[in-house]
Write a protein that holds these residues in place. Structure first.
Motif, mmCIF file in Angstrom:
data_model
loop_
_atom_site.group_PDB
_atom_site.id
_atom_site.type_symbol
_atom_site.label_atom_id
_atom_site.label_comp_id
_atom_site.label_asym_id
_atom_site.label_seq_id
_atom_site.Cartn_x
_atom_site.Cartn_y
_atom_site.Cartn_z
ATOM 1 N N ASN A 1 0.841 -1.194 0.000
ATOM 2 C CA ASN A 1 0.000 0.000 0.000
ATOM 3 C C ASN A 1 0.877 1.246 0.000
ATOM 4 O OD1 ASN A 1 -2.555 1.370 0.186
ATOM 5 N ND2 ASN A 1 -1.997 1.867 2.304
ATOM 6 N N GLY A 2 0.562 2.216 -0.904
ATOM 7 C CA GLY A 2 1.335 3.449 -0.965
ATOM 8 C C GLY A 2 2.572 3.378 -1.828
ATOM 9 N N ALA A 3 2.836 2.223 -2.433
ATOM 10 C CA ALA A 3 4.032 2.078 -3.271
ATOM 11 C C ALA A 3 3.976 3.026 -4.469
ATOM 12 C CB ALA A 3 4.163 0.645 -3.757
ATOM 13 N N THR A 4 5.151 3.420 -4.950
ATOM 14 C CA THR A 4 5.261 4.239 -6.151
ATOM 15 C C THR A 4 6.211 3.550 -7.131
ATOM 16 O OG1 THR A 4 7.072 5.537 -5.189
ATOM 17 C CG2 THR A 4 4.823 6.382 -4.903
ATOM 18 N N GLY A 5 6.142 3.981 -8.384
ATOM 19 C CA GLY A 5 7.034 3.411 -9.389
ATOM 20 C C GLY A 5 6.754 1.963 -9.704
ATOM 21 N N VAL A 6 5.519 1.515 -9.494
ATOM 22 C CA VAL A 6 5.155 0.119 -9.758
ATOM 23 C C VAL A 6 5.185 -0.128 -11.274
ATOM 24 C CG1 VAL A 6 3.284 -1.571 -9.589
ATOM 25 C CG2 VAL A 6 3.748 -0.021 -7.672
ATOM 26 N N PRO A 7 5.809 -1.217 -11.718
ATOM 27 C CA PRO A 7 5.880 -1.499 -13.166
ATOM 28 C C PRO A 7 4.493 -1.588 -13.791
ATOM 29 C CG PRO A 7 7.394 -2.901 -11.967
ATOM 30 C CD PRO A 7 6.556 -2.215 -10.933
ATOM 31 N N ILE A 8 4.363 -1.103 -15.005
ATOM 32 C CA ILE A 8 3.051 -1.056 -15.651
ATOM 33 C C ILE A 8 2.583 -2.422 -16.147
ATOM 34 C CG2 ILE A 8 3.267 1.361 -16.305
ATOM 35 C CD1 ILE A 8 4.023 0.455 -19.124
ATOM 36 N N ASN A 9 3.480 -3.426 -16.119
ATOM 37 C CA ASN A 9 3.082 -4.772 -16.542
ATOM 38 C C ASN A 9 2.850 -5.708 -15.352
ATOM 39 O OD1 ASN A 9 5.847 -4.802 -15.930
ATOM 40 N ND2 ASN A 9 6.288 -6.450 -17.376
ATOM 41 N N THR A 10 2.613 -5.122 -14.182
ATOM 42 C CA THR A 10 2.422 -5.937 -12.985
ATOM 43 C C THR A 10 1.060 -6.623 -12.955
ATOM 44 O OG1 THR A 10 2.599 -5.940 -10.566
ATOM 45 C CG2 THR A 10 1.392 -4.118 -11.563
ATOM 46 N N LYS A 11 1.007 -7.741 -12.222
ATOM 47 C CA LYS A 11 -0.260 -8.298 -11.787
ATOM 48 C C LYS A 11 -0.494 -7.794 -10.370
ATOM 49 C CE LYS A 11 0.236 -12.453 -14.628
ATOM 50 N NZ LYS A 11 0.340 -13.939 -14.648
ATOM 51 N N VAL A 12 -1.681 -8.041 -9.825
ATOM 52 C CA VAL A 12 -2.035 -7.547 -8.499
ATOM 53 C C VAL A 12 -2.338 -8.756 -7.618
ATOM 54 C CG1 VAL A 12 -3.516 -5.973 -7.219
ATOM 55 C CG2 VAL A 12 -3.080 -5.576 -9.651
ATOM 56 N N GLY A 13 -1.614 -8.907 -6.525
ATOM 57 C CA GLY A 13 -1.777 -10.106 -5.711
ATOM 58 C C GLY A 13 -2.102 -9.823 -4.264
ATOM 59 N N ALA A 14 -2.765 -10.794 -3.630
ATOM 60 C CA ALA A 14 -3.060 -10.733 -2.191
ATOM 61 C C ALA A 14 -2.892 -12.127 -1.607
ATOM 62 C CB ALA A 14 -4.481 -10.238 -1.958
ATOM 63 N N THR A 15 -2.317 -12.191 -0.404
ATOM 64 C CA THR A 15 -2.138 -13.452 0.309
ATOM 65 C C THR A 15 -3.000 -13.441 1.563
ATOM 66 O OG1 THR A 15 0.135 -13.676 -0.487
ATOM 67 C CG2 THR A 15 -0.465 -14.961 1.461
ATOM 68 N N PHE A 16 -3.764 -14.500 1.777
ATOM 69 C CA PHE A 16 -4.649 -14.606 2.930
ATOM 70 C C PHE A 16 -3.991 -15.381 4.067
ATOM 71 C CE2 PHE A 16 -7.293 -14.079 -0.822
ATOM 72 C CZ PHE A 16 -8.174 -13.089 -0.422
ATOM 73 N N SER A 17 -4.539 -15.261 5.256
ATOM 74 C CA SER A 17 -4.003 -15.934 6.433
ATOM 75 C C SER A 17 -4.354 -17.414 6.460
ATOM 76 C CB SER A 17 -4.527 -15.267 7.708
ATOM 77 O OG SER A 17 -5.951 -15.336 7.749
ATOM 78 N N GLU A 18 -5.286 -17.809 5.623
ATOM 79 C CA GLU A 18 -5.717 -19.210 5.567
ATOM 80 C C GLU A 18 -6.348 -19.470 4.205
ATOM 81 O OE1 GLU A 18 -9.301 -20.157 7.871
ATOM 82 O OE2 GLU A 18 -9.433 -18.033 8.389
ATOM 83 N N ALA A 19 -6.619 -20.746 3.944
ATOM 84 C CA ALA A 19 -7.251 -21.102 2.674
ATOM 85 C C ALA A 19 -8.650 -20.496 2.601
ATOM 86 C CB ALA A 19 -7.328 -22.617 2.534
ATOM 87 N N MET A 20 -8.989 -20.009 1.427
ATOM 88 C CA MET A 20 -10.277 -19.370 1.210
ATOM 89 C C MET A 20 -11.163 -20.246 0.327
ATOM 90 S SD MET A 20 -9.889 -16.485 2.881
ATOM 91 C CE MET A 20 -11.082 -15.295 2.265
ATOM 92 N N ASP A 21 -12.466 -19.966 0.381
ATOM 93 C CA ASP A 21 -13.411 -20.627 -0.523
ATOM 94 C C ASP A 21 -13.203 -20.017 -1.906
ATOM 95 O OD1 ASP A 21 -15.543 -21.462 -2.054
ATOM 96 O OD2 ASP A 21 -17.054 -21.067 -0.537
ATOM 97 N N PRO A 22 -12.638 -20.776 -2.851
ATOM 98 C CA PRO A 22 -12.302 -20.178 -4.150
ATOM 99 C C PRO A 22 -13.503 -19.639 -4.907
ATOM 100 C CG PRO A 22 -12.084 -22.570 -4.210
ATOM 101 C CD PRO A 22 -12.282 -22.205 -2.781
ATOM 102 N N THR A 23 -14.700 -20.147 -4.595
ATOM 103 C CA THR A 23 -15.886 -19.636 -5.287
ATOM 104 C C THR A 23 -16.244 -18.226 -4.838
ATOM 105 O OG1 THR A 23 -17.455 -20.574 -3.688
ATOM 106 C CG2 THR A 23 -16.789 -21.982 -5.533
ATOM 107 N N THR A 24 -15.623 -17.770 -3.727
ATOM 108 C CA THR A 24 -15.894 -16.405 -3.246
ATOM 109 C C THR A 24 -14.805 -15.416 -3.650
ATOM 110 O OG1 THR A 24 -14.770 -16.617 -1.084
ATOM 111 C CG2 THR A 24 -17.057 -17.411 -1.247
ATOM 112 N N ILE A 25 -13.789 -15.891 -4.364
ATOM 113 C CA ILE A 25 -12.716 -15.004 -4.852
ATOM 114 C C ILE A 25 -12.976 -14.765 -6.332
ATOM 115 C CG2 ILE A 25 -10.244 -14.618 -4.994
ATOM 116 C CD1 ILE A 25 -11.269 -15.007 -2.151
#
Length: 207
Positions: A1-25
């Motif tokens: 959060n708040g990063a600058t200069g992020v490459p324009i070809n990036t993907k956007v990722g998030a890591t959860f604290s536990e396994a999630m129900d994939p049908t809700t992502i």
């Protein structure tokens, strides 16, 4: 959060604290916007990681906002306590730098490794979790070449191979991460990363 200069070809990722129900992502619970306008792209989920892949390179020097809503739930049906929001600003260039492996469990050439060990690798940057698999992260007995049965997990910048059972005592093993492993900009490792070590005759039972 708040990063600058992020490459324009990036993907956007998030890591959860536990396994999630994939049908809700989904594109409904994991949104990515610029100025309130949705960015075209696709959402995918594996392990404990969700990834939004933009359909094209992002605009230069532009603020983007990613949001994961309370519609995202774990396997027990518990939702996030609140929407999770983070923002960052792109730079003017793409990322063309190959990622590297910066550390391993266990060290290359190690001896006396406990037979109940897991096998780990730390990368120099966030990787595309969909490229960290049993195809790109292999673990074998060195002499026989026999593959060790197990599973791969990935979180943050760390990949872990978990053997299905204790390893054979006093045996040399080789782990390999191939160039099929890629960062979030799609850059592969410059070369396969290989390390090997030898087990002891005992398990690690020390807290």
């Amino acid at each position: 959060n708040g990063a600058t200069g992020v490459p324009i070809n990036t993907k956007v990722g998030a890591t959860f604290s536990e396994a999630m129900d994939p049908t809700t992502i989904t594109a409904a619970t994991f949104t990515f916007t610029q100025g309130g306008v949705a960015v075209p792209g696709a959402v995918s989920y594996t392990g404990v990681s969700a990834v939004f892949t933009p359909a094209a390179n992002l605009a230069v020097n532009t603020i983007y906002t990613a949001t994961i809503t309370t519609g995202a739930k774990d396997l027990a049906g518990n939702p996030l306590a609140a929407n999770y929001v983070w923002r960052w600003t792109t730079g003017a260039t793409t990322d063309t730098t190959a990622p590297t492996v910066t550390g391993t469990i266990n060290a290359n050439g190690a001896t006396g490794v406990p037979i109940n060990t897991k096998v780990g690798a730390t990368f120099s940057e966030g990787m595309d979790p969909f490229t960290i698999t049993t195809v790109t992260f292999t673990f074998k007995e060195t002499v026989s070449g026999a593959a060790v049965a197990g599973t791969i997990s990935y979180s943050g910048v760390n990949a872990v191979f978990v053997p299905a059972s204790n390893l054979t005592a006093n045996t040399n093993y080789t782990a390999t991460i191939t160039t099929g492993a890629k960062d979030l900009a799609g850059n592969p490792l410059a070369a396969n990363y290989v390390w090997s070590w030898t087990t002891s005759a005992t398990a690690d039972t020390t807290a």
